[in-house]
Design a protein around this motif. Structure first.
Motif, PDB file in Angstrom:
ATOM      1  N   ARG A   1      27.329  54.709 -37.506  1.00 15.75           N
ATOM      2  CA  ARG A   1      28.357  55.748 -37.396  1.00 15.75           C
ATOM      3  C   ARG A   1      28.247  56.780 -38.514  1.00 15.75           C
TER       4      ARG A   1
ATOM      5  N   SER B   1      31.273  67.260 -30.661  1.00 14.22           N
ATOM      6  CA  SER B   1      30.220  66.264 -30.439  1.00 14.22           C
ATOM      7  C   SER B   1      28.934  66.602 -31.169  1.00 14.22           C
TER       8      SER B   1
ATOM      9  N   LEU C   1      26.497  58.829 -29.442  1.00  9.27           N
ATOM     10  CA  LEU C   1      27.616  59.498 -28.789  1.00  9.27           C
ATOM     11  C   LEU C   1      28.093  58.690 -27.582  1.00  9.27           C
TER      12      LEU C   1
ATOM     13  N   ASP D   1      34.123  59.002 -27.509  1.00 11.03           N
ATOM     14  CA  ASP D   1      34.052  60.030 -28.555  1.00 11.03           C
ATOM     15  C   ASP D   1      34.469  61.386 -27.997  1.00 11.03           C
TER      16      ASP D   1
ATOM     17  N   GLU E   1      38.244  61.578 -27.276  1.00 14.12           N
ATOM     18  CA  GLU E   1      39.042  61.710 -28.505  1.00 14.12           C
ATOM     19  C   GLU E   1      38.899  63.102 -29.100  1.00 14.12           C
TER      20      GLU E   1
END
Length: 430
Positions: A22, A318, A333, A337, A340
């Motif tokens: 991450r 993104s 990804l 994601d 959100e």
């Protein structure tokens, strides 16, 4: 460093990147090299080149290596990438000899796996399209709808390493002078076709040690991102907000366009990011910027509603437009994601819009290719806020063919920039 040592370090770096899924790969790489200051600049570039080549080929390499017992380890990924780049299997295998600074010898399983790659090409007709073109499977419908028959061209452009783009700081220099100064230090650049302040080197060179950089005559800044500042089109003397300023890249460009006159407030939720802007602002000779860090319960927006001429929202997104620079971003990804981020973007837009005075302008930008973060986000915002309507930026800093566009959309294949989106909205007069 020897080729064996470089490969060994590349494998170690890839392991570190896999252990922090991450965390952006470039952040992990920066820490990796800070902890190993004995590695020189040339070796760093070679090691990073191996790793980034793996990240660009990630899905295709895994497709080839999955049948191997044990799957695709960092050792096999780096070795396979070298083989698909033209190295002989036997030559790559010799780099694993267990000598000092080298990786341990290949196991029989690993050796058989690499031998099976001999004669193969990286792209295989049996590959699913998302594997062959290196995009997340869950985005297939979105990307096909977005690009149609240009999908392969656009995704292939994401596999090519990005050039080095620079922005000339007109507060201290001009494009011709900066170009000449860089040439004197053996860095040869060309003028960018879209940005009137841009210079481009064909590869990722180090410019931070040059006089041009140290004196604040240039900044590292993708041409597409420079055009976002052009869309804002700030005028000297105005009051401006850079709502998601980060480390201040676009703040610097806005201050330049304002000739250091007027006032810019650079806002962000991250104190370290804003703190990183201080040195850049000082080096660039910018003195019309103040910083504001958003905190829980912050009343800053409420107290300044309707006071600003222009507000830039360079929203968190993104990063799908930057995959050629950050190929690891597409690996991790997820659909969640995106969901959100869309909610967060809408909330940020709604908040930032309160700052715009009647007759003022709101510019929303992302480095995304996805309609959900771009066109759809703006359409939903306009439904919620009928006081705002799309307008063309009509900036003299934009190329003539882009000035009449209410929404700017750039891609690597079409425009030779990172992928960017920008929409300009005007607030109706009271």
């Amino acid at each position: 460093m020897t080729p064996k040592a470089r490969l060994s370090s590349a494998i170690d770096l890839l392991c570190a990147i896999e252990n922090h899924p991450r965390r952006p790969a470039d952040a992990t790489a920066n820490q990796f090299f800070r902890d190993r200051r004995f590695i020189g600049g040339g070796d760093r570039r070679a090691i990073s080149g191996i790793v980034w080549d793996v990240l660009r080929k990630w899905k295709r390499l895994h497709w080839h290596l999955t049948p191997i017992d044990g799957g695709a380890s960092p050792r096999l990924l780096c070795a396979a990438s070298l083989i698909f780049s033209g190295e002989a299997v036997s030559d790559v295998a010799r780099l694993f000899d267990g000598d000092r600074f080298a990786q341990s010898p290949l196991s029989m399983r690993e050796a058989r796996g690499l031998e099976a790659l001999a004669g193969r090409t990286l792209d295989d007709a049996a590959m699913p399209q998302d594997v062959r073109l290196e995009y997340p499977k869950f985005l297939e419908e979105t990307l096909v709808a977005r690009f149609g028959d240009r999908l392969e061209e656009e995704m292939r452009a994401m596999d090519a390493p990005a050039p080095l783009d620079l922005r000339v700081n007109l507060l201290k220099s001009d494009r011709a002078s900066a170009k000449k100064n860089l040439a004197e230090e053996q860095i040869h650049v060309t003028e960018t076709p879209l940005s009137p302040w841009g210079l481009r080197a064909p590869s990722r060179l180090s410019v931070t040690g040059t006089a041009a950089f140290k004196e604040g005559w240039i900044e590292i800044h993708d041409e597409g991102s420079q055009l976002i500042a052009a869309c804002v089109d700030p005028q000297p003397g105005e009051r401006i907000v850079d709502f998601c300023a980060g480390a201040g890249g676009k703040t610097l460009a806005l201050a330049m366009l304002m000739e250091n006159r007027g006032h810019i407030t650079a806002c962000d939720v991250s104190a370290p990011r804003l703190e990183g802007a201080v040195k850049r602002l000082r080096r660039a000779g910018v003195h019309n910027v103040e910083r504001h860090i958003f905190t829980s319960g912050d009343k800053w927006v409420k107290r300044r509603e309707g006071r600003f001429d222009r507000v830039l929202v360079d929203a968190p997104c993104s990063g799908s437009g930057t995959w050629r620079r950050n190929p690891d971003a597409r690996i991790h990804l997820s659909r969640n994601d995106i969901e959100e981020l869309v909610v967060k973007q809408a909330r940020i837009l709604d908040t930032a819009a309160r700052l715009v005075r009647p007759g003022g302008r709101l510019v929303y930008a992302t480095c995304s290719l996805l309609p959900a973060e771009n066109e759809d986000q703006i359409a939903a915002f306009c439904q919620r806020h009928d006081a705002f309507s799309p307008t063309a930026p009509d900036s003299a800093h934009l190329p003539p063919h882009l000035r009449g566009e209410k929404q700017l959309s750039l891609t690597p294949a079409t425009n030779h920039t990172d992928g960017f989106f920008a929409a300009t909205l005007v607030r109706k007069d009271a």
